[in-house]
Motif scaffolding. Structure first.
Motif, PDB file in Angstrom:
ATOM      1  N   GLY A  52       0.825  -1.198   0.000  1.00 24.30           N
ATOM      2  CA  GLY A  52       0.000   0.000   0.000  1.00 24.30           C
ATOM      3  C   GLY A  52       0.858   1.246   0.000  1.00 24.30           C
ATOM      4  N   PRO A  54       0.628   4.886   1.717  1.00 26.22           N
ATOM      5  CA  PRO A  54      -0.080   5.840   2.567  1.00 26.22           C
ATOM      6  C   PRO A  54       0.090   7.272   2.048  1.00 26.22           C
ATOM      7  CG  PRO A  54       1.887   5.014   3.676  1.00 26.22           C
ATOM      8  CD  PRO A  54       1.767   4.272   2.390  1.00 26.22           C
ATOM      9  N   SER A 102      -4.732  10.986   2.370  1.00 23.58           N
ATOM     10  CA  SER A 102      -6.089  10.433   2.401  1.00 23.58           C
ATOM     11  C   SER A 102      -6.119   8.900   2.443  1.00 23.58           C
ATOM     12  CB  SER A 102      -6.876  10.937   1.192  1.00 23.58           C
ATOM     13  OG  SER A 102      -6.244  10.521  -0.001  1.00 23.58           O
ATOM     14  N   VAL A 103      -4.947   8.261   2.532  1.00 31.67           N
ATOM     15  CA  VAL A 103      -4.864   6.798   2.603  1.00 31.67           C
ATOM     16  C   VAL A 103      -4.099   6.422   3.869  1.00 31.67           C
ATOM     17  CG1 VAL A 103      -4.000   4.707   1.487  1.00 31.67           C
ATOM     18  CG2 VAL A 103      -4.890   6.574   0.088  1.00 31.67           C
TER      19      VAL A 103
END
Length: 138
Positions: free
Chosen positions: A88, A90, A93-94
């Motif tokens: 992922g 980051p 907004s994540v």
């Protein structure tokens, strides 16, 4: 610590410890790239951990990363748990990827006096993976 038979002994001091692992560790039977999370030298009466988690401090881009927990006694490390942190990226907004090792009030990780906890990751990561341990010391 002396105890009375048939009496429960509860933790007396809160524990909140952190460590950051950045280097790859793949020699699970004789690790060298570990970071101390709970120091065996200062764990004088034992620790009861109800939460151990890892959180990525940067993007995990190509493969999940193996997050490892080791029992630490002096210079001897024994692998006791591992889990994968997901790929992922980051951002504002994540959320940063996070993985919990599954310890809780009903399933604690107990370390007796003189036993510590160390952490490592399977893939080198520039900003590292942060580990957090919460619970109480006896």
């Amino acid at each position: 610590m002396a105890v009375t038979p048939n009496s429960i002994v509860t933790p007396q001091t809160p524990v909140f410890e952190t460590a950051v692992a950045t280097l790859a560790e793949v020699a699970f039977q004789a690790p060298t790239n570990v970071q101390t999370l709970i120091d065996d030298a200062t764990n004088l009466n034992g620790v009861r951990l109800t939460s151990v988690a890892a959180i990525a401090r940067a993007a995990v881009t190509t493969n999940p990363i193996n997050c490892q927990l080791y029992k630490k006694v002096g210079t001897t490390y024994t692998l006791i748990d591992s889990t994968l942190i997901a790929v992922g990226t980051p951002s504002a907004s994540v959320a940063n990827q996070k993985v919990d090792f599954g310890y809780s009030e009903s399933n604690p990780l107990s370390l007796k006096a003189g036993v510590g906890l160390a952490v490592a990751i399977g893939t080198a990561t520039a900003n590292g993976i942060a580990f957090v341990a919460k619970g109480g010391a006896y």
